[in-house]
Design an enzyme around this catalytic site. Structure first.
Site, PDB file in Angstrom:
ATOM      1  N   SER A 176      61.356 -31.828  75.943  1.00 22.85           N
ATOM      2  CA  SER A 176      61.099 -32.534  75.264  1.00 22.85           C
ATOM      3  C   SER A 176      62.241 -33.112  73.627  1.00 22.85           C
ATOM      4  CB  SER A 176      59.728 -33.101  74.577  1.00 22.85           C
ATOM      5  OG  SER A 176      59.004 -32.403  73.518  1.00 22.85           O
ATOM      6  N   LYS A 224      52.350 -36.192  68.832  1.00 22.84           N
ATOM      7  CA  LYS A 224      53.287 -35.738  68.368  1.00 22.84           C
ATOM      8  C   LYS A 224      53.726 -37.465  67.280  1.00 22.84           C
ATOM      9  CE  LYS A 224      55.553 -34.043  72.308  1.00 22.84           C
ATOM     10  NZ  LYS A 224      56.624 -34.194  73.096  1.00 22.84           N
ATOM     11  N   PRO A 250      41.982 -27.394  71.334  1.00 23.62           N
ATOM     12  CA  PRO A 250      40.775 -26.737  71.157  1.00 23.62           C
ATOM     13  C   PRO A 250      40.047 -28.020  69.988  1.00 23.62           C
ATOM     14  CG  PRO A 250      42.561 -25.207  70.935  1.00 23.62           C
ATOM     15  CD  PRO A 250      43.391 -27.091  71.381  1.00 23.62           C
ATOM     16  N   GLY A 251      38.590 -27.454  69.952  1.00 26.64           N
ATOM     17  CA  GLY A 251      38.387 -27.543  68.557  1.00 26.64           C
ATOM     18  C   GLY A 251      37.803 -29.084  68.470  1.00 26.64           C
TER      19      GLY A 251
END
Length: 825
Positions: free
Chosen positions: A691, A734, A370-371
């Site tokens: 993960s 990440k 988002p954004g």
């Protein structure tokens, strides 16, 4: 001054007479004419003539608006007339009756006051002109009589006396004069006849005028007939309507005067669109059904709404597209900072459109947190291509009819969102922005994602059928752009139809540039502030990014900048300040206490504590794993609001450790006599995904062996039962989280090595990346094995002479230097 018409210089053809200038009237020889005179000079000339031999020269003005004419305002040829009668009217005007005698030509104006006195030359008698009585003259006379007869028939206000008089006259010149005197034509044309002294030429000119008048009258007659036909048709319709009203009144049916012409109006509109045969026949059939319905019936209302909806669609309206790579690049760079890969792909698309404008069927899917600007990129694409844009929000849509519409037989039926957006855009080649396509749901009312399959398929959408319209509509020229936060929830058949363009999280440096170049100027303008009134330093923006926002995009950052603008506006007004410059030390005053503390930078290695990396919808985060091993009965405890996938990863890692217990120096019976507790802090936050597999496995190995985990290492990767490390997603986000946490080395799966090219160069240069295919290869890197406490079995359980044997080679492979991991920078 003489007024009796005396001779001059013994020339009988030259006379001296008073003159009246006529306005819009011409007098002809041998004709009786009456007219009114009001000008004092004309009345004076009339009085002078009456005092003499009652002869007066009548000459027409060129411009009837001239009040006091000069010689240049007068024609040359006029008529000498005999005054037969005068009648003085109230107000000073005089009505006079004259008889034309002969033509005369103006030679000189002798006197101008109190009236015109002129010298005129009496022209030859027209009857003596050659040609009279010839065959040519007879032919002209016959033609003239025929033209006059036709003209009288065409002119409703023309009396038959003109035709009778012409039929009884034999002199061509006199016939021409008579027609000119009695015909309603402009005085300029009458003057042309008066100027001509030869009778046959005069009659020829009169015939030309008659022919022209007949042509004009025929056109007028056609217009008059059409007008009468329309009036008659209108009157007939009015009579029929009145009769129908009476019938309906007797039957008790309400009526509307407009109801009986709307079907014709619908037919005209449908035929004017030039639609395909199938569509046109369908709509005309609906019009026929409408004509058979009572105007106030519910069925008529349904059909009327259906036709209005169909006619409002842009069947043939198309916006001219602008496919210009340079202009598109300029617009994208002006609207968005960074996003190099996304811009490159969009420019490639525009370049193909520039070379092959007829290319159809491209569906783009912008995927990212988002954004990050997915929606605004879609709007920039529409702006660059000069196309209209319509946005459809698909978040939370559960009903298939929302996409394809409802059958019109249902109460309140309407078209689906796609056709409604087309109508809203007003063109059949807009950009349709399908927002939040990954948030589609499904229930007993159908699957909306399945309804999108046809619309987003280039091989099918040229004949897309909305349930409400029931006729095909061509969507092949529509550019579909979808947005999503993740592709994991998009059905595979739908995802297969779209080209995915990933928008990754912004780095802190990118956020700084976006805030400086876009967000802060936008908010400053929105709050009515000028650049000199409010400034903010780069360090202050960096502090806002680090301490007041925790997101992949820039929405929260924009809200914080808006809050600063509001506070600054308040200070400028209440404290009468001229300008404000915001620095990091002032942020608490404007935004309150810092909301987010920086990720903890551990300074010492700890046993049973490993740092993993995770992807969330708001970007990458670090994820600590804590493991405690205590005496017990082999119980595995998992806490921290873990999802089922993460719990399975923990069990897979534990199974791997059991299989390698002897090599790792761990009690083979630990799963029976030890309780293992795996915990992820921030238990209120749900966590799931595979993960974290190697992170949990290394933390458990550390807790069981006593070997601390290095504090400057973070890791991500899925683990299998056999210890293989599988690929993961979200590597870019990440690695950004690892950099913020002060990590120096990041362990990633070997299969993700190719993804390092997508990572921001600043991040790639600041971190050391280690790729691994098997967890055995990273044990010596991640753990401080020198502090491990290898398991020693009780004396009674040890086999004789085994205690002095060297450890097996595979154990050396696991803990020694024989199998070192590879490093990628």
């Amino acid at each position: 001054m003489s007024t009796n018409g005396s001779d001059k210089d013994n020339n009988i053809n030259i006379k001296r007479l008073p003159m009246i200038a006529l306005r819009g009237v011409s007098a002809f020889p041998s004709m009786i004419l009456n007219f009114d005179i009001e000008r004092p000079m004309s009345v004076a000339a009339l009085n002078a003539a009456m005092n003499g031999d009652r002869r007066i020269f009548l000459l027409a003005q060129r411009d009837i608006n001239v009040e006091e004419p000069d010689e240049s305002d007068l024609y040359v040829i006029g008529t000498v007339a005999n005054i037969r009668q005068i009648l003085r009217m109230p107000g000073g005007s005089v009505r006079v009756l004259v008889e034309g005698l002969y033509r005369a030509s103006l030679m000189d104006i002798v006197e101008r006051e109190p009236y015109f006195e002129v010298e005129v030359f009496i022209m030859q008698d027209a009857k003596q002109a050659p040609g009279t009585g010839s065959d040519h003259a007879e032919a002209l006379m016959r033609q003239t009589r025929a033209l006059v007869q036709k003209l009288v028939e065409l002119m409703p206000n023309q009396t038959p006396e003109l035709m009778i008089a012409v039929a009884n006259l034999d002199d061509p010149g006199h016939v021409a004069d008579y027609i000119a005197q009695n015909l309603h034509i402009k005085h300029e044309k009458k003057q042309e006849i008066l100027n001509e002294v030869w009778p046959l030429k005069r009659l020829e000119r009169m015939n030309s005028i008659l022919l022209n008048e007949i042509e004009i009258m025929e056109v007028e007659l056609q217009l008059r007939q059409k007008t009468q036909e329309r009036m008659m048709r209108s009157q007939r319709e009015n009579i029929l309507r009145e009769q129908l009203k009476t019938i309906q009144y007797e039957l008790g049916i309400e009526e509307d005067a407009d109801a009986y012409s709307e079907t014709d109006e619908y037919r005209e509109k449908i035929l004017a669109l030039g639609l395909a045969k199938e569509t046109e026949e369908k709509l005309l059939k609906e019009v026929s059904r409408l004509s058979k319905q009572g105007y106030g019936s519910s069925e008529a209302a349904v059909i009327r709404t259906y036709l209005d909806t169909c006619l409002s669609l842009p069947w043939k309206t198309k916006t001219e597209e602008r496919a210009d790579v340079a202009e598109t690049k300029k617009i994208l760079d002006a609207d968005h900072y960074g996003l190099a890969k996304v811009k490159e792909r969009i420019l490639e698309f525009v370049a193909v459109r520039q070379i092959a404008p007829e290319l159809k069927g491209t569906i783009i899917c912008l995927v990212g947190p988002p954004g990050t600007g997915k929606t605004s990129i879609g709007m920039s694409i529409a702006k660059a291509l000069n196309r209209k844009i319509a946005r459809i929000s698909l978040g939370g849509v559960h009903d298939e009819a929302e996409i394809r519409g409802h059958r019109k037989t249902y109460v309140g039926a309407m078209p689906g969102r796609i056709m409604s957006a087309i109508a809203q855009a007003g063109t059949n080649n807009p950009v349709l922005l399908l927002d939040e396509v990954d948030k589609l749901g499904s229930d007993y009312r159908g699957d909306p994602s399945a309804a999108l399959l046809e619309a987003l398929d280039a091989e099918q959408n040229h004949s897309f059928r909305d349930h409400y319209l029931e006729v095909p509509f061509d969507l092949s020229d529509v550019l579909f752009i979808t947005t999503a936060n993740s592709t994991s929830t998009i059905p595979r058949p739908l995802l297969d139809r779209m080209e995915v363009i990933e928008l990754s999280s912004y780095t802190d440096e990118e956020k700084l540039h976006i805030a400086k170049d876009h967000l802060f100027p936008k908010q400053r303008k929105k709050h009515g502030l000028k650049s000199r009134q409010l400034k903010i330093s780069d360090t202050a923006i960096r502090e806002i990014i680090a301490g007041y926002t925790k997101e992949s995009g820039v929405r929260v950052l924009e809200r914080e900048l808006a809050a600063i603008c509001r506070k600054a506006a308040m200070k400028l007004v209440s404290e009468d300040k001229k300008s404000i410059s915001v620095k990091p030390s002032m942020l608490e005053e404007y935004l309150g206490v810092r909301k987010y503390k920086p990720d903890e930078k551990r300074t010492r290695d700890e046993v049973g504590l490993a740092r993993g990396l995770a992807w969330t919808s708001s970007g990458g985060v670090t994820l600590d794993v804590e493991v405690n091993v205590v005496e017990g009965g082999g119980k595995l405890e998992l806490t921290g609001n873990l999802g089922s996938v993460m719990q399975e990863s923990a069990r897979a890692g534990l199974s791997y450790i059991r299989s390698r217990a002897e090599i790792l120096g761990i009690d083979p019976n630990f799963y029976k006599n030890k309780d293992i507790h795996i915990h992820f802090p921030e238990g209120a936050v749900p966590k799931d995904g595979p993960s974290a597999g190697i992170t949990m496995t290394l933390a458990v190995i550390s807790a069981l062996t006593g070997a601390p985990v290095r504090s400057d290492i973070a890791m991500t990767g899925e683990i299998t039962l056999r210890g293989r490390i599988l690929a993961i997603g979200g590597l870019k986000e990440k690695t950004m989280a690892a950099l913020r946490a002060g990590v120096k080395t990041v362990i990633i799966p070997a299969e993700n090595e190719s993804d390092l090219d997508e990572i921001d160069p600043d991040v790639r240069n600041a971190l050391q990346f280690v790729t691994a295919e098997h967890i055995d290869s990273i044990l010596s890197l991640a753990l401080d094995l020198s502090k491990a406490k290898p398991f020693k079995a009780p004396e009674k359980e040890r086999a004789p002479e085994k205690s002095e044997l060297a450890p097996p080679k595979h154990e050396a492979d696991a803990f020694g230097q024989a199998d070192r991991p590879s490093a990628a920078h």
